[in-house]
Design a protein around this motif. Structure first.
Motif, PDB file in Angstrom:
ATOM      1  N   GLY A   1       0.813  -1.202   0.000  1.00 23.81           N
ATOM      2  CA  GLY A   1       0.000   0.000   0.000  1.00 23.81           C
ATOM      3  C   GLY A   1       0.849   1.256   0.000  1.00 23.81           C
ATOM      4  O   GLY A   1       2.073   1.212  -0.014  1.00 23.81           O
ATOM      5  N   ARG A   2       0.148   2.373   0.017  1.00 21.22           N
ATOM      6  CA  ARG A   2       0.795   3.690   0.029  1.00 21.22           C
ATOM      7  C   ARG A   2       0.686   4.290   1.421  1.00 21.22           C
ATOM      8  O   ARG A   2      -0.274   4.034   2.136  1.00 21.22           O
ATOM      9  CB  ARG A   2       0.105   4.627  -0.959  1.00 21.22           C
ATOM     10  N   HIS A   3       1.646   5.124   1.756  1.00 22.49           N
ATOM     11  CA  HIS A   3       1.654   5.801   3.046  1.00 22.49           C
ATOM     12  C   HIS A   3       2.015   7.260   2.820  1.00 22.49           C
ATOM     13  O   HIS A   3       2.847   7.571   1.966  1.00 22.49           O
ATOM     14  CB  HIS A   3       2.666   5.153   3.992  1.00 22.49           C
ATOM     15  N   GLY A   4       1.405   8.146   3.595  1.00 23.79           N
ATOM     16  CA  GLY A   4       1.683   9.553   3.420  1.00 23.79           C
ATOM     17  C   GLY A   4       1.269  10.384   4.615  1.00 23.79           C
ATOM     18  O   GLY A   4       0.938   9.857   5.681  1.00 23.79           O
ATOM     19  N   VAL A   5       1.275  11.694   4.374  1.00 21.38           N
ATOM     20  CA  VAL A   5       0.984  12.674   5.417  1.00 21.38           C
ATOM     21  C   VAL A   5      -0.012  13.691   4.868  1.00 21.38           C
ATOM     22  O   VAL A   5       0.147  14.178   3.751  1.00 21.38           O
ATOM     23  CB  VAL A   5       2.268  13.413   5.861  1.00 21.38           C
ATOM     24  N   TRP A   6      -1.036  14.001   5.654  1.00 25.80           N
ATOM     25  CA  TRP A   6      -1.965  15.090   5.356  1.00 25.80           C
ATOM     26  C   TRP A   6      -1.510  16.286   6.170  1.00 25.80           C
ATOM     27  O   TRP A   6      -1.228  16.163   7.372  1.00 25.80           O
ATOM     28  CB  TRP A   6      -3.390  14.694   5.734  1.00 25.80           C
ATOM     29  N   LEU A   7      -1.419  17.465   5.515  1.00 25.08           N
ATOM     30  CA  LEU A   7      -0.992  18.711   6.161  1.00 25.08           C
ATOM     31  C   LEU A   7      -2.013  19.802   5.872  1.00 25.08           C
ATOM     32  O   LEU A   7      -2.563  19.859   4.759  1.00 25.08           O
ATOM     33  CB  LEU A   7       0.365  19.164   5.605  1.00 25.08           C
ATOM     34  N   MET A   8      -2.206  20.732   6.838  1.00 26.01           N
ATOM     35  CA  MET A   8      -3.163  21.813   6.641  1.00 26.01           C
ATOM     36  C   MET A   8      -2.827  22.985   7.547  1.00 26.01           C
ATOM     37  O   MET A   8      -2.381  22.779   8.685  1.00 26.01           O
ATOM     38  CB  MET A   8      -4.575  21.313   6.962  1.00 26.01           C
ATOM     39  N   THR A   9      -3.020  24.199   7.032  1.00 28.14           N
ATOM     40  CA  THR A   9      -2.966  25.409   7.846  1.00 28.14           C
ATOM     41  C   THR A   9      -4.179  26.277   7.495  1.00 28.14           C
ATOM     42  O   THR A   9      -4.849  26.039   6.494  1.00 28.14           O
ATOM     43  CB  THR A   9      -1.690  26.252   7.606  1.00 28.14           C
ATOM     44  N   ASP A  10      -4.389  27.307   8.296  1.00 26.69           N
ATOM     45  CA  ASP A  10      -5.525  28.199   8.045  1.00 26.69           C
ATOM     46  C   ASP A  10      -5.311  29.095   6.828  1.00 26.69           C
ATOM     47  O   ASP A  10      -6.272  29.571   6.243  1.00 26.69           O
ATOM     48  CB  ASP A  10      -5.820  29.048   9.289  1.00 26.69           C
ATOM     49  N   ALA A  11      -4.057  29.338   6.419  1.00 23.08           N
ATOM     50  CA  ALA A  11      -3.785  30.229   5.286  1.00 23.08           C
ATOM     51  C   ALA A  11      -3.043  29.518   4.151  1.00 23.08           C
ATOM     52  O   ALA A  11      -2.567  30.159   3.231  1.00 23.08           O
ATOM     53  CB  ALA A  11      -3.008  31.451   5.760  1.00 23.08           C
ATOM     54  N   GLY A  12      -2.931  28.218   4.208  1.00 27.35           N
ATOM     55  CA  GLY A  12      -2.396  27.456   3.094  1.00 27.35           C
ATOM     56  C   GLY A  12      -0.919  27.106   3.186  1.00 27.35           C
ATOM     57  O   GLY A  12      -0.175  27.636   4.006  1.00 27.35           O
ATOM     58  N   LEU A  13      -0.548  26.187   2.316  1.00 30.96           N
ATOM     59  CA  LEU A  13       0.817  25.681   2.225  1.00 30.96           C
ATOM     60  C   LEU A  13       1.283  25.852   0.789  1.00 30.96           C
ATOM     61  O   LEU A  13       0.480  25.800  -0.138  1.00 30.96           O
ATOM     62  CB  LEU A  13       0.855  24.189   2.558  1.00 30.96           C
ATOM     63  N   VAL A  14       2.601  26.009   0.626  1.00 30.24           N
ATOM     64  CA  VAL A  14       3.178  26.017  -0.711  1.00 30.24           C
ATOM     65  C   VAL A  14       4.180  24.874  -0.768  1.00 30.24           C
ATOM     66  O   VAL A  14       5.115  24.820   0.035  1.00 30.24           O
ATOM     67  CB  VAL A  14       3.856  27.362  -1.050  1.00 30.24           C
ATOM     68  N   VAL A  15       3.944  23.960  -1.708  1.00 27.70           N
ATOM     69  CA  VAL A  15       4.827  22.821  -1.945  1.00 27.70           C
ATOM     70  C   VAL A  15       5.072  22.750  -3.442  1.00 27.70           C
ATOM     71  O   VAL A  15       4.112  22.676  -4.223  1.00 27.70           O
ATOM     72  CB  VAL A  15       4.208  21.503  -1.435  1.00 27.70           C
ATOM     73  N   ASN A  16       6.335  22.787  -3.836  1.00 23.64           N
ATOM     74  CA  ASN A  16       6.710  22.674  -5.241  1.00 23.64           C
ATOM     75  C   ASN A  16       5.969  23.697  -6.104  1.00 23.64           C
ATOM     76  O   ASN A  16       5.491  23.381  -7.189  1.00 23.64           O
ATOM     77  CB  ASN A  16       6.461  21.251  -5.743  1.00 23.64           C
ATOM     78  N   GLY A  17       5.838  24.917  -5.597  1.00 23.31           N
ATOM     79  CA  GLY A  17       5.182  25.985  -6.336  1.00 23.31           C
ATOM     80  C   GLY A  17       3.670  25.934  -6.327  1.00 23.31           C
ATOM     81  O   GLY A  17       3.013  26.816  -6.877  1.00 23.31           O
ATOM     82  N   GLN A  18       3.080  24.937  -5.696  1.00 26.38           N
ATOM     83  CA  GLN A  18       1.631  24.802  -5.639  1.00 26.38           C
ATOM     84  C   GLN A  18       1.110  25.233  -4.273  1.00 26.38           C
ATOM     85  O   GLN A  18       1.612  24.784  -3.249  1.00 26.38           O
ATOM     86  CB  GLN A  18       1.225  23.339  -5.887  1.00 26.38           C
ATOM     87  N   ARG A  19       0.110  26.104  -4.260  1.00 24.28           N
ATOM     88  CA  ARG A  19      -0.496  26.557  -3.003  1.00 24.28           C
ATOM     89  C   ARG A  19      -1.852  25.893  -2.841  1.00 24.28           C
ATOM     90  O   ARG A  19      -2.635  25.801  -3.785  1.00 24.28           O
ATOM     91  CB  ARG A  19      -0.683  28.074  -2.999  1.00 24.28           C
ATOM     92  N   ALA A  20      -2.108  25.418  -1.611  1.00 25.70           N
ATOM     93  CA  ALA A  20      -3.398  24.800  -1.299  1.00 25.70           C
ATOM     94  C   ALA A  20      -3.631  24.905   0.203  1.00 25.70           C
ATOM     95  O   ALA A  20      -2.675  25.009   0.980  1.00 25.70           O
ATOM     96  CB  ALA A  20      -3.416  23.337  -1.728  1.00 25.70           C
ATOM     97  N   PRO A  21      -4.901  24.888   0.652  1.00 26.35           N
ATOM     98  CA  PRO A  21      -5.189  24.934   2.088  1.00 26.35           C
ATOM     99  C   PRO A  21      -4.714  23.679   2.816  1.00 26.35           C
ATOM    100  O   PRO A  21      -4.323  23.725   3.973  1.00 26.35           O
ATOM    101  CB  PRO A  21      -6.698  25.075   2.176  1.00 26.35           C
ATOM    102  N   SER A  22      -4.775  22.531   2.115  1.00 23.51           N
ATOM    103  CA  SER A  22      -4.297  21.279   2.689  1.00 23.51           C
ATOM    104  C   SER A  22      -3.717  20.424   1.568  1.00 23.51           C
ATOM    105  O   SER A  22      -4.033  20.633   0.393  1.00 23.51           O
ATOM    106  CB  SER A  22      -5.423  20.527   3.401  1.00 23.51           C
ATOM    107  N   MET A  23      -2.879  19.479   1.956  1.00 21.70           N
ATOM    108  CA  MET A  23      -2.245  18.613   0.956  1.00 21.70           C
ATOM    109  C   MET A  23      -2.064  17.210   1.510  1.00 21.70           C
ATOM    110  O   MET A  23      -1.761  17.039   2.685  1.00 21.70           O
ATOM    111  CB  MET A  23      -0.875  19.144   0.559  1.00 21.70           C
ATOM    112  N   ASP A  24      -2.238  16.229   0.610  1.00 19.58           N
ATOM    113  CA  ASP A  24      -1.825  14.856   0.868  1.00 19.58           C
ATOM    114  C   ASP A  24      -0.481  14.694   0.177  1.00 19.58           C
ATOM    115  O   ASP A  24      -0.377  14.918  -1.033  1.00 19.58           O
ATOM    116  CB  ASP A  24      -2.800  13.852   0.247  1.00 19.58           C
ATOM    117  N   ILE A  25       0.538  14.298   0.926  1.00 14.71           N
ATOM    118  CA  ILE A  25       1.854  14.065   0.339  1.00 14.71           C
ATOM    119  C   ILE A  25       2.179  12.594   0.556  1.00 14.71           C
ATOM    120  O   ILE A  25       2.285  12.134   1.692  1.00 14.71           O
ATOM    121  CB  ILE A  25       2.916  14.993   0.961  1.00 14.71           C
ATOM    122  N   TRP A  26       2.315  11.871  -0.558  1.00 14.45           N
ATOM    123  CA  TRP A  26       2.522  10.425  -0.534  1.00 14.45           C
ATOM    124  C   TRP A  26       4.001  10.090  -0.647  1.00 14.45           C
ATOM    125  O   TRP A  26       4.698  10.607  -1.524  1.00 14.45           O
ATOM    126  CB  TRP A  26       1.738   9.757  -1.661  1.00 14.45           C
TER     127      TRP A  26
END
Length: 137
Positions: free
Chosen positions: A38-63
């Motif tokens: 299976g796959r394993h990862g981390v869910w992340l979230m802040t009230d004003a968003g995250l930037v990962v690899n140039g992408q901004r989102a309120p929350s992200m699943d990173i596998w």
């Protein structure tokens, strides 16, 4: 803390982590290991968003299987909190927050290490092991 693990005599298991952070802070998510199957990862979230690899989102699943071993994150927040928990997919869709899932947290000089358990009370907390490190400015 995990109510289920506390009731099972393991009061040190965190179900949903809230890590103090500052607006604009840079962090590294470092994948150390993941159990096969299976796959394993981390869910992340802040009230004003995250930037990962140039992408901004309120929350992200990173596998772990599709991300680099080290993922740089820029935090946006006015509340001063990064929320996170472990996620998994054993073939039937994304899972998280089960009654018997959780993380053991270890304080490190530059952040925290998380040893994750997907499902079950007798696991060795090695389904996913990752760190969140603060990057020096």
């Amino acid at each position: 803390m995990s109510k289920a693990f506390t009731e099972a005599g393991q009061p040190d298991v965190v179900k949903w982590e809230v890590l103090p952070v500052t607006d604009g802070e840079r962090l590294c998510l470092v994948f150390e290991s993941a159990r096969a199957g299976g796959r394993h990862g981390v869910w992340l979230m802040t009230d004003a968003g995250l930037v990962v690899n140039g992408q901004r989102a309120p929350s992200m699943d990173i596998w772990q299987d599709s991300a680099p071993q080290i993922v740089e994150i820029t935090v946006g927040t006015s509340a001063g909190a990064l929320h996170l928990y472990n996620i998994w997919d054993t073939g039937d869709g994304r899972g998280s927050q089960s009654w018997s899932s959780g993380m053991r947290v270890e304080e490190l000089p530059t952040g925290r290490r998380y040893r994750c358990n997907d499902i079950g009370f007798d696991g060795p907390f090695d389904d996913l092991v990752f760190r969140i490190e603060r990057m020096s400015s």
